[in-house]
Design an enzyme around this catalytic site. Sequence first.
Site, PDB file in Angstrom:
ATOM      1  N   GLY A  11       0.828  -1.212   0.000  1.00 12.98           N
ATOM      2  CA  GLY A  11       0.000   0.000   0.000  1.00 12.98           C
ATOM      3  C   GLY A  11       0.864   1.266   0.000  1.00 12.98           C
ATOM      4  N   GLN A  12       0.172   2.406  -0.054  1.00 10.01           N
ATOM      5  CA  GLN A  12       0.895   3.692  -0.097  1.00 10.01           C
ATOM      6  C   GLN A  12       1.875   3.847   1.069  1.00 10.01           C
ATOM      7  OE1 GLN A  12      -0.510   8.190  -0.543  1.00 10.01           O
ATOM      8  NE2 GLN A  12      -0.870   7.527   1.548  1.00 10.01           N
ATOM      9  N   ASP A  13       1.363   3.738   2.288  1.00 10.34           N
ATOM     10  CA  ASP A  13       2.199   4.008   3.460  1.00 10.34           C
ATOM     11  C   ASP A  13       3.246   2.919   3.648  1.00 10.34           C
ATOM     12  OD1 ASP A  13       0.423   6.049   3.752  1.00 10.34           O
ATOM     13  OD2 ASP A  13      -0.222   5.529   5.777  1.00 10.34           O
ATOM     14  N   ALA A  82      -5.133  -2.994   5.902  1.00 15.30           N
ATOM     15  CA  ALA A  82      -6.551  -2.813   6.239  1.00 15.30           C
ATOM     16  C   ALA A  82      -7.348  -2.639   4.960  1.00 15.30           C
ATOM     17  CB  ALA A  82      -6.737  -1.557   7.104  1.00 15.30           C
ATOM     18  N   THR A 125      -6.853   6.594  12.733  1.00 17.23           N
ATOM     19  CA  THR A 125      -7.241   7.557  11.689  1.00 17.23           C
ATOM     20  C   THR A 125      -8.094   8.711  12.219  1.00 17.23           C
ATOM     21  OG1 THR A 125      -8.743   7.771   9.782  1.00 17.23           O
ATOM     22  CG2 THR A 125      -9.099   5.880  11.188  1.00 17.23           C
ATOM     23  N   GLU A 127     -10.633   9.646  10.850  1.00 14.56           N
ATOM     24  CA  GLU A 127     -12.045   9.270  10.637  1.00 14.56           C
ATOM     25  C   GLU A 127     -12.719   8.874  11.954  1.00 14.56           C
ATOM     26  OE1 GLU A 127     -14.039   9.227   7.725  1.00 14.56           O
ATOM     27  OE2 GLU A 127     -12.401  10.383   6.866  1.00 14.56           O
ATOM     28  N   TYR A 149     -15.972   1.786   8.192  1.00 18.36           N
ATOM     29  CA  TYR A 149     -14.505   1.859   8.288  1.00 18.36           C
ATOM     30  C   TYR A 149     -14.084   2.468   9.622  1.00 18.36           C
ATOM     31  CZ  TYR A 149      -9.829   3.913   7.567  1.00 18.36           C
ATOM     32  OH  TYR A 149      -8.514   4.294   7.715  1.00 18.36           O
ATOM     33  N   LYS A 153     -12.131   0.847  12.807  1.00 11.96           N
ATOM     34  CA  LYS A 153     -10.873   1.442  13.278  1.00 11.96           C
ATOM     35  C   LYS A 153     -10.969   1.854  14.752  1.00 11.96           C
ATOM     36  CE  LYS A 153      -7.736   1.687   9.859  1.00 11.96           C
ATOM     37  NZ  LYS A 153      -6.377   1.154   9.957  1.00 11.96           N
ATOM     38  N   ARG A 184      -0.813   7.297  -3.959  1.00 10.47           N
ATOM     39  CA  ARG A 184      -2.091   7.123  -3.263  1.00 10.47           C
ATOM     40  C   ARG A 184      -3.010   6.262  -4.136  1.00 10.47           C
ATOM     41  NH1 ARG A 184      -5.222   6.923   1.333  1.00 10.47           N
ATOM     42  NH2 ARG A 184      -6.162   8.932   1.846  1.00 10.47           N
TER      43      ARG A 184
HETATM   44  P1  NDP Z   1      -3.649   1.322   1.291  1.00 14.00           P
HETATM   45  O1  NDP Z   1      -5.058   0.996   0.951  1.00 14.00           O
HETATM   46  O2  NDP Z   1      -2.803   1.970   0.242  1.00 14.00           O
HETATM   47  O3  NDP Z   1      -2.910  -0.019   1.747  1.00 14.00           O
HETATM   48  C1  NDP Z   1      -3.561  -1.012   2.504  1.00 14.00           C
HETATM   49  C2  NDP Z   1      -2.715  -2.257   2.546  1.00 14.00           C
HETATM   50  O4  NDP Z   1      -3.448  -3.290   3.240  1.00 14.00           O
HETATM   51  C3  NDP Z   1      -2.361  -2.843   1.172  1.00 14.00           C
HETATM   52  O5  NDP Z   1      -1.062  -3.351   1.184  1.00 14.00           O
HETATM   53  C4  NDP Z   1      -3.381  -3.961   1.035  1.00 14.00           C
HETATM   54  O6  NDP Z   1      -2.991  -4.981   0.143  1.00 14.00           O
HETATM   55  C5  NDP Z   1      -3.396  -4.484   2.478  1.00 14.00           C
HETATM   56  N1  NDP Z   1      -4.556  -5.337   2.749  1.00 14.00           N
HETATM   57  C6  NDP Z   1      -5.862  -5.060   2.546  1.00 14.00           C
HETATM   58  N2  NDP Z   1      -6.638  -6.098   2.894  1.00 14.00           N
HETATM   59  C7  NDP Z   1      -5.795  -7.074   3.329  1.00 14.00           C
HETATM   60  C8  NDP Z   1      -5.982  -8.400   3.805  1.00 14.00           C
HETATM   61  N3  NDP Z   1      -7.200  -8.954   3.905  1.00 14.00           N
HETATM   62  N4  NDP Z   1      -4.893  -9.104   4.173  1.00 14.00           N
HETATM   63  C9  NDP Z   1      -3.668  -8.587   4.062  1.00 14.00           C
HETATM   64  N5  NDP Z   1      -3.410  -7.338   3.604  1.00 14.00           N
HETATM   65  C10 NDP Z   1      -4.470  -6.595   3.232  1.00 14.00           C
HETATM   66  O7  NDP Z   1      -3.677   2.210   2.607  1.00 14.00           O
HETATM   67  P2  NDP Z   1      -2.623   3.327   3.104  1.00 14.00           P
HETATM   68  O8  NDP Z   1      -1.261   2.835   2.855  1.00 14.00           O
HETATM   69  O9  NDP Z   1      -3.058   4.652   2.601  1.00 14.00           O
HETATM   70  O10 NDP Z   1      -2.923   3.348   4.673  1.00 14.00           O
HETATM   71  C11 NDP Z   1      -2.220   2.512   5.565  1.00 14.00           C
HETATM   72  C12 NDP Z   1      -3.037   2.346   6.837  1.00 14.00           C
HETATM   73  O11 NDP Z   1      -3.243   3.612   7.450  1.00 14.00           O
HETATM   74  C13 NDP Z   1      -4.423   1.753   6.631  1.00 14.00           C
HETATM   75  O12 NDP Z   1      -4.731   0.963   7.741  1.00 14.00           O
HETATM   76  C14 NDP Z   1      -5.327   2.982   6.592  1.00 14.00           C
HETATM   77  O13 NDP Z   1      -6.648   2.652   6.941  1.00 14.00           O
HETATM   78  C15 NDP Z   1      -4.636   3.869   7.595  1.00 14.00           C
HETATM   79  N6  NDP Z   1      -4.809   5.292   7.427  1.00 14.00           N
HETATM   80  C16 NDP Z   1      -4.521   5.875   6.224  1.00 14.00           C
HETATM   81  C17 NDP Z   1      -4.660   7.226   6.061  1.00 14.00           C
HETATM   82  C18 NDP Z   1      -4.315   7.888   4.760  1.00 14.00           C
HETATM   83  O14 NDP Z   1      -4.679   9.049   4.588  1.00 14.00           O
HETATM   84  N7  NDP Z   1      -3.604   7.236   3.871  1.00 14.00           N
HETATM   85  C19 NDP Z   1      -5.137   8.089   7.156  1.00 14.00           C
HETATM   86  C20 NDP Z   1      -5.316   7.382   8.409  1.00 14.00           C
HETATM   87  C21 NDP Z   1      -5.172   6.038   8.506  1.00 14.00           C
HETATM   88  P3  NDP Z   1      -3.229  -4.818  -1.469  1.00 14.00           P
HETATM   89  O15 NDP Z   1      -2.127  -3.915  -1.959  1.00 14.00           O
HETATM   90  O16 NDP Z   1      -3.126  -6.206  -1.927  1.00 14.00           O
HETATM   91  O17 NDP Z   1      -4.578  -4.204  -1.638  1.00 14.00           O
HETATM   92  P1  GDP Z   2     -11.601   9.845   3.430  1.00  9.31           P
HETATM   93  O1  GDP Z   2     -11.456  11.136   4.144  1.00  9.31           O
HETATM   94  O2  GDP Z   2     -10.786   8.738   4.013  1.00  9.31           O
HETATM   95  O3  GDP Z   2     -12.999   9.437   3.224  1.00  9.31           O
HETATM   96  O4  GDP Z   2     -10.893  10.079   2.012  1.00  9.31           O
HETATM   97  P2  GDP Z   2     -11.473  10.222   0.534  1.00  9.31           P
HETATM   98  O5  GDP Z   2     -10.373  10.766  -0.291  1.00  9.31           O
HETATM   99  O6  GDP Z   2     -12.100   8.956   0.072  1.00  9.31           O
HETATM  100  O7  GDP Z   2     -12.646  11.296   0.667  1.00  9.31           O
HETATM  101  C1  GDP Z   2     -12.400  12.611   1.111  1.00  9.31           C
HETATM  102  C2  GDP Z   2     -13.666  13.448   0.930  1.00  9.31           C
HETATM  103  O8  GDP Z   2     -13.912  13.632  -0.460  1.00  9.31           O
HETATM  104  C3  GDP Z   2     -14.932  12.795   1.495  1.00  9.31           C
HETATM  105  O9  GDP Z   2     -15.673  13.791   2.161  1.00  9.31           O
HETATM  106  C4  GDP Z   2     -15.676  12.348   0.249  1.00  9.31           C
HETATM  107  O10 GDP Z   2     -17.107  12.300   0.403  1.00  9.31           O
HETATM  108  C5  GDP Z   2     -15.289  13.450  -0.711  1.00  9.31           C
HETATM  109  N1  GDP Z   2     -15.509  13.082  -2.121  1.00  9.31           N
HETATM  110  C6  GDP Z   2     -16.223  13.787  -3.028  1.00  9.31           C
HETATM  111  N2  GDP Z   2     -16.246  13.159  -4.204  1.00  9.31           N
HETATM  112  C7  GDP Z   2     -15.541  12.015  -4.046  1.00  9.31           C
HETATM  113  C8  GDP Z   2     -15.221  10.937  -4.931  1.00  9.31           C
HETATM  114  O11 GDP Z   2     -15.599  10.901  -6.083  1.00  9.31           O
HETATM  115  N3  GDP Z   2     -14.435   9.943  -4.410  1.00  9.31           N
HETATM  116  C9  GDP Z   2     -13.996   9.967  -3.107  1.00  9.31           C
HETATM  117  N4  GDP Z   2     -13.212   8.982  -2.677  1.00  9.31           N
HETATM  118  N5  GDP Z   2     -14.313  10.964  -2.255  1.00  9.31           N
HETATM  119  C10 GDP Z   2     -15.065  11.972  -2.725  1.00  9.31           C
END
Ligand code: NDP
Ligand code: GDP
Length: 350
Positions: A11-13, A82, A125, A127, A149, A153, A184
């Site tokens: 994932g991203q992080d 997640a 998060t 959220e 979600y 969390k 992302r």
């Molecule tokens: P991503 O969605 O980019 O990455 C999620 C990772 O979890 C991926 O590697 C994904 O695998 C893996 N995953 C999902 N389901 C499963 C499963 N069933 N078993 C094993 N691995 C799984 O998220 P981010 O990197 O953006 O975020 C990292 C964490 O931080 C997450 O928990 C997110 O909820 C939390 N978070 C993120 C924020 C943000 O703004 N980015 C803000 C606050 C919290 P695959 O690549 O195969 O899908």
């Molecule tokens: P979140 O804060 O984790 O829900 O991150 P998102 O990037 O998914 O959404 C941020 C905000 O953008 C939320 O308030 C969404 O309702 C709003 N939003 C508006 N249009 C869209 C869309 O087309 N896709 C997503 N993902 N969010 C949207």
Amino acid sequence: MKRALITGVTGQDGAYLAKFLMSKGYEVYGTYRRLSTPNFWRLNYLGIMRKVNLISMDLNDTTSIMESIEISQPDEIYHLAAQSFVGASFEQPIATGEVTGLATTRMLEAILKRDKDIKFYNASTSELYGNSSSGPLDEATPFKPQSPYATAKLYSYWMTRLYRDAYGLFAANGILFNHESPIRGLEFVTRKITNAIAKIKLGIEKKVILGNIESFRDWGYAPDYVEGMWKILQNETPEDFVLATGETHSVKEFLSLSCEIAGLAMDDVLEVSSSLKRPLEVHYLVGNPSKAEVELNWTHRMEFRDLVKEMTEEDIARWDSFINGKPVIWDAQHYDDNNNIIKTRYKMDA
Ligand code: NDP
Ligand code: GDP
């Protein structure tokens, strides 16, 4: 040499954190899940694919969690894996509960059984706050989750605290506000916008279709935030920390700036569809990162304008290379968000 295990390294992080920990001299292990199409593009994009020790693990499978810890023998675990998308959590509330909520307990139980000295970072998060208060939100603000979600969390947050208080684990929550980057996921609104703007700029697409453009988020830059995760685990005591920029912007502002950077007029490209509005919305988030600033010496570095610029320019460069037949390592060529993906639950308030 310290050893770290990152769940969700694809994932991203996870990808940014792996790179960061390597720069600190760590031996890095990362979990991935088996998919019909392997998903290592972020690790390749950051040039670290061959440097991460990859372990197959699924959060629904306790045995594979145990094994990932057996194999990596980590000093620190960063639990990032997640179902991370709020939108999808309305469509799949039960799977989200399992993966985003319950799996944290599977991780904590595994640590308890295997080695109580492992430090544990949990990806909490902003959220969690929902619409509890307009902010600035900090570690003492009450939580009021507004999605499956966030509810999952919240459970994960409290279980992390519980294992800290009940069993003395070094287990800490990072309450991270939204953080973005050119890697992302495409479903999140920032990357959805920059990918669409790039396509419009190059004549591949005409519109970007969005839901609620009036919501506000405290958007930071993911590489800044993964450093904060590491700092949370280097703190003397296990504590929970907010990581945020302290500034908030609307979705509309993000779009408007991305258009400006690409030389497009927002009114020509924007389409709003109520079918993309969520059944419940978090309207306004802004964080107060003072505790992390004072106690961890952490601060965000990248400002909002530079973030939008980097994401927009990178997506334009990728599409430009792609249509000119040059190789690109990225995710967007097989994904069309404006196409026929049915958003089941979203239509409820249309
Ligand atoms: P991503 O969605 O980019 O990455 C999620 C990772 O979890 C991926 O590697 C994904 O695998 C893996 N995953 C999902 N389901 C499963 C499963 N069933 N078993 C094993 N691995 C799984 O998220 P981010 O990197 O953006 O975020 C990292 C964490 O931080 C997450 O928990 C997110 O909820 C939390 N978070 C993120 C924020 C943000 O703004 N980015 C803000 C606050 C919290 P695959 O690549 O195969 O899908
Ligand atoms: P979140 O804060 O984790 O829900 O991150 P998102 O990037 O998914 O959404 C941020 C905000 O953008 C939320 O308030 C969404 O309702 C709003 N939003 C508006 N249009 C869209 C869309 O087309 N896709 C997503 N993902 N969010 C949207």
